[in-house]
Write an enzyme that holds these catalytic residues in place. Structure first.
Site, PDB file in Angstrom:
ATOM      1  CG  HIS A 261      -0.212   0.013   2.589  1.00 45.82           C
ATOM      2  ND1 HIS A 261       0.617  -0.767   3.114  1.00 45.82           N
ATOM      3  CD2 HIS A 261      -0.197   1.346   3.099  1.00 45.82           C
ATOM      4  CE1 HIS A 261       1.112  -0.218   4.152  1.00 45.82           C
ATOM      5  NE2 HIS A 261       0.713   1.067   4.221  1.00 45.82           N
ATOM      6  CG  ASP A 263       1.754   5.135   4.754  1.00 46.02           C
ATOM      7  OD1 ASP A 263       1.157   4.027   4.719  1.00 46.02           O
ATOM      8  OD2 ASP A 263       2.912   5.599   5.153  1.00 46.02           O
ATOM      9  CG  HIS A 317       5.399   1.310   2.545  1.00 48.76           C
ATOM     10  ND1 HIS A 317       4.590   2.302   2.145  1.00 48.76           N
ATOM     11  CD2 HIS A 317       4.845   1.287   3.792  1.00 48.76           C
ATOM     12  CE1 HIS A 317       3.915   3.112   2.596  1.00 48.76           C
ATOM     13  NE2 HIS A 317       3.898   2.375   3.745  1.00 48.76           N
ATOM     14  NE  ARG A 327       9.073  -4.405  11.726  1.00 50.82           N
ATOM     15  CZ  ARG A 327       8.137  -3.770  11.005  1.00 50.82           C
ATOM     16  NH1 ARG A 327       6.919  -3.907  10.823  1.00 50.82           N
ATOM     17  NH2 ARG A 327       8.567  -2.394  10.648  1.00 50.82           N
TER      18      ARG A 327
END
Length: 428
Positions: A261, A263, A317, A327
């Site tokens: 996607h 942002d 990304h 994470r």
């Protein structure tokens, strides 16, 4: 900071393997008449993950991506006599892929550590406790367990907690119920015992807002419109803070922590923990950006791409997961004030660079991504097409005037209008 001592004394629970009876609604063979529940404490141990989390073959992750060497910009130098080099590096990166890192940013390392510790504490709570902050349909804030309520396929292997932030002018403090907005959110949604969390994230968001304005000075100089143009534009902002938690997955080669996607926001300031997992699509391949505890990863979003008239790139990304270690990351999404009109400065529009996108407001784009479109690599193009098809004018209040003004859709370059297709499979 006393608040940090308060939180640091709180124990963080460790998840335990599930019992058989716990697997009914979250395991790979759950009853499909019931909604899928993403309970990370249970699913992290599953060797056969639910099919809803398995991505198509062509979108499955490459877990060992080559490193992307993004510029490392020293903000201390930018404020000093070495600013030209910082301006050049930022401009080159933003024209190519929109990613760079900043160091010597002035944000207290203790505050960053406490913000990460709060992430650990919140996401290792029982699911029923986290669900008290459950995100409601059509809203951008709250707790989301893999967005199982919004989508039914290509689900991300993650949990998030998002909340709104607006800076408080010194002469007119914008309090909710007598408290700053972030503090009020945690108390109102999760209870008085979460007031320490609210204090930490209020301070963290204040620091991120200040940092984002310094970065806007850098970007303004890189685009040749002056140090203050974009800083002034974002001085007041209606931004979003998101806490991301990616549990271990026993089949990390089949799923994604966050799908591909761009942002939709203006600027993202990301702090990663030491685990790593961020990947950027550059030169037709996925490349990784390794974490640095002393640095923030900065990337351009769709709204700033529109403000730059397409000169700076909002890059595709995603995030990958692993089978051993959770994470976590802290993402501050800088956004304009809700009803401020987004359009580029006149200096960035000329015969060689015609307008690429129509005028719009952040509230309209946010509503589009929450109710009409799953954010992906074509969000801004799809939104622009949707605007042109569904309205000829938008009524907004401009910052220069207290009166209501009408913003009419402007001509768009013909190259933009060709071949627009709504793609699917992205993420938030």
């Amino acid at each position: 900071m006393a608040i940090m001592d308060c939180i640091s004394s709180a124990p963080i629970p460790s998840p335990s393997p599930p019992s058989k009876k716990d697997e009914d609604c979250s395991g790979p063979h759950h009853n499909h008449d019931q909604p899928l529940i993403f309970d990370a404490a249970r699913l992290r141990y599953e060797t056969n993950i639910p099919v809803q989390f398995i991505w198509p073959e062509e979108e499955k992750p490459s877990l060992k991506a080559e490193e992307l060497l993004v510029p490392l910009i020293d903000l201390q130098c930018f404020l000093g006599e070495s600013s030209d080099e910082a301006v050049r590096l930022a401009g080159e990166a933003c024209r190519k892929h929109g990613f760079f890192q900043v160091i010597n940013h002035g944000v207290d390392a203790r505050l960053i550590n406490e913000a990460h510790r709060c992430v650990d504490y919140f996401f290792t709570m029982p699911l029923t406790e986290k669900m008290r902050a459950q995100r409601k349909p059509g809203e951008s804030c709250g707790y989301a367990s893999s967005f199982t309520g919004r989508f039914s396929s290509k689900l991300p292997w993650k949990e998030t907690l998002s909340f709104q932030y607006s800076p408080s002018p010194q002469d007119d403090l914008q309090f909710h119920n007598g408290r700053p907005v972030v503090e009020d959110y945690f108390i109102n949604v999760l209870g008085d015992s979460f007031h320490p969390f609210g204090v930490v994230y209020q301070q963290y968001c204040d620091a991120m807002s200040s940092l984002s304005l310094r970065i806007m000075e850098l970007l303004g100089l890189s685009l040749g419109v002056g140090r203050m143009h974009f800083r002034d534009f974002f001085q007041g902002n209606d931004s979003i803070m998101r806490l991301n938690y990616y549990p271990p997955c026993q089949k990390p080669d089949l799923t994604l922590g966050t799908g591909p996607h761009c942002d939709p926001t203006s600027l993202t300031i990301l702090h990663q923990d030491s685990v790593g997992g961020l990947q950027v699509f550059v030169d037709d391949e996925w490349r990784s950006i390794s974490p640095r505890t002393d640095a923030f990863v900065i990337n351009i979003g769709d709204t700033f791409m529109a403000l730059s008239n397409g000169r700076f790139k909002s890059c595709l990304h995603r995030a990958v997961v692993n089978n051993e270690t959770p994470r976590k990351s802290l993402a501050f999404f800088l956004c304009p004030e809700m009803e401020k009109v987004v359009n580029p400065p006149s200096r960035l529009v000329d015969g060689q660079h015609p307008r690429k996108y129509p005028d719009f407001t952040w509230s309209a784009l946010l509503d589009f991504t929450q109710k009409h479109y799953r954010a992906d690599m074509k969000t801004l193009d799809a939104f622009s097409k949707w605007l042109l098809e569904n309205q000829t004018s938008t009524t907004t209040t401009t910052p220069e005037s207290a009166t209501t003004a009408t913003t009419t859709a402007i001509p768009i370059s013909s190259s933009f209008c060709r071949g627009l297709q709504k793609t699917t499979g992205g993420n938030e």
